[in-house]
Design a protein around this motif. Structure first.
Motif: not given
Length: 495
Positions: A245-259
């Motif tokens: 459930w926390n996996q997306l936080n590992f790639i925040t810099e590669e996420l489009k529009d993280p907010f």
């Protein structure tokens, strides 16, 4: 006519001139910066969460949860409670991820809240043990399901299972090193595959339930266990199935529009998985009694043999797809943690380098794959799960505590998502319970080994990170240079 010819000639000259200018402009366009690219959108983010969470756990953990809870009713309640807990934890991480938009998950948050030492101990434990052991567990499950059809009536040889797990690790690492978009495509495809087989199991279970197969659900609380340690171990195995459930936080810099995409992916993905897990367990109990479920070598396969024959072969096939997709997601995020740790100086510098041609953290991915290949040698999956959960939930609790601490120490930080603080407090309490209860109820050497390993990181931190001794740099400089030339990787550019 002459004027018309002159006009056409001028137009053709102007056209060729503009084409030359366009080609020169294209030639002068700056190349991509040598950093990890923002290639992960909302759909890929949801698939990363769902695809990593739904792996081998839902096909293995029902036995362990039932064993420790003692009855059908408590087992289903624990599955639902694990879903609620995972959702609350992920919402806390959504606040942290939109407040501190750095990759690396817990590493970045612990660093901001508690400083370099705590962040180092997390990266030391997670990069060296937790992430690669998780990949090893998932690939061993993949290998067991993939090899079983070739050995009807008996258990596949251990050497076959381990070799197949090692081959899966090699293939997954190669895919992730080649392209971020390819890794996302693989993740999306296998996530759809696992949702398909879960839909088949749930629909089959609902049909059986409608036909009156409610015997196992009637007296659901008979024989339940109330031991504090047993409940803790039941939660361990349930939460192992929810892990991711926390996996997306590992790639925040590669996420489009993280907010926008980080909290939205969490809100969509985790409740979806929670509903799937509870319904799958209900489906299992419409066909299998608690004793039959505990004796089954593979719960999902036994369910398929009872309900879906002659198409029961699709269950083990899609379980193989499910575990492979989960392993791919685990490898994808593990590489980013090693990358960020290397970038911050808490791991060797080569781990922070990026492929010059493919913009992937190839050294970090390869390092994680090598460690995972070593961890497949011990094949006791339950021991690895307990070892993994003990340390991981300790860091989950610390991260929830970091959110509380930064509410007071970092008030100036912008918080696009802000969760009620009692959620973080509850996460701290539950994490403390999950760490302490099994140790008090049934002490095991694995917990001591884990604690010793975490503390042993201090012996490396002082000379190599805090003091940065010169002789270590002299040794690593030629090694880094040769590895850089071999893998064609470069340090990331500062943006």
């Amino acid at each position: 006519m002459d004027e018309e010819n002159i006009r056409k000639r001028k137009e053709s000259q102007n056209g060729s001139t503009s084409n030359n200018v366009d080609s020169q402009t294209k030639d002068k366009q700056p190349a991509k910066a040598t950093v990890l690219q923002k290639d992960v959108g909302l759909l890929s983010g949801i698939c990363l969460i769902v695809g990593t969470m739904i792996g081998s756990g839902i096909f293995i953990s029902p036995k362990a949860v039932l064993l420790y809870s003692g009855a059908v009713g408590p087992s289903l309640l624990i599955w639902a409670a694990c879903g609620v807990l995972a959702t609350m934890g992920a919402l806390c991480y959504a606040e942290l991820g939109t407040m501190i938009t750095k990759s690396g998950g817990e590493y970045s948050y612990l660093s901001e809240a508690f400083g370099s030492l705590v962040a180092y101990l997390y990266s030391w434990t997670t990069v060296m043990v937790l992430k690669p052991s998780s990949l090893a567990i998932i690939t061993l499950s993949f290998a067991e399901y993939a090899s079983t059809p070739f050995y009807p009536g008996c258990t596949p040889p251990v050497i076959v299972t381990k070799c197949l797990a090692a081959a899966a690790i090699f293939l997954i690492v190669m895919v992730n090193c080649l392209s971020v978009k390819l890794a996302n495509y693989v993740q999306n495809v296998f996530t759809l595959a696992k949702l398909f087989i879960i839909l088949i199991i749930v629909v089959a279970g609902m049909v059986m339930l409608a036909q009156g197969n409610t015997e196992n659900l009637s007296n659901a609380f008979e024989g339940s266990s109330m031991s504090v340690g047993a409940i803790g171990l039941a939660f361990y195995n349930g939460l192992w199935a929810y892990d991711g459930w926390n996996q997306l936080n590992f790639i925040t810099e590669e996420l489009k529009d993280p907010f926008r995409n980080l909290p939205l992916a969490i809100i969509i993905g985790i409740p979806l998985v929670s509903v799937c897990y509870v319904l799958v367990n209900v489906a299992y109990f419409t066909v299998l009694s608690p004793t039959e479920l505990l004796l089954s070598p593979a719960v999902a396969v036994t369910f398929g043999d009872r309900v879906l024959y002659p198409l029961s072969w699709i269950v083990p096939l899609f379980v193989v797809f499910s575990t492979f997709g989960s392993a791919n997601g685990s490898c994808f995020t593990a590489g980013r943690l090693a990358y960020v740790s290397g970038r911050e100086g808490h791991m060797v510098k080569i781990l922070s380098y990026i492929s010059l041609k493919r913009y992937t953290p190839a050294p970090a991915l390869i390092f994680n794959g090598i460690l995972a290949s070593i961890y497949i040698i011990p094949s006791d999956i339950n021991t690895l799960i307990n070892y993994f959960s003990f340390a991981q939930w300790g860091f989950y609790g610390l991260t929830a505590l970091a959110l509380i601490v930064m509410r007071y120490t970092r008030k100036e930080l912008h918080r696009p998502v802000k969760v009620p603080i009692f959620m973080a407090g509850l996460m701290v309490l539950v994490s403390s319970y999950l760490v302490m209860a099994p140790i008090i109820d049934k002490p095991e050497l694995e917990y001591l080994y884990c604690t010793i390993f975490i503390v042993s990181g201090l012996f490396l931190y002082y000379p190599f990170v805090h003091r940065k001794v010169n002789w270590a740099r002299k040794i690593m400089r030629p090694i880094t240079m040769h590895l850089q030339l071999l893998m064609e990787v470069v340090p990331p550019e500062k943006t």
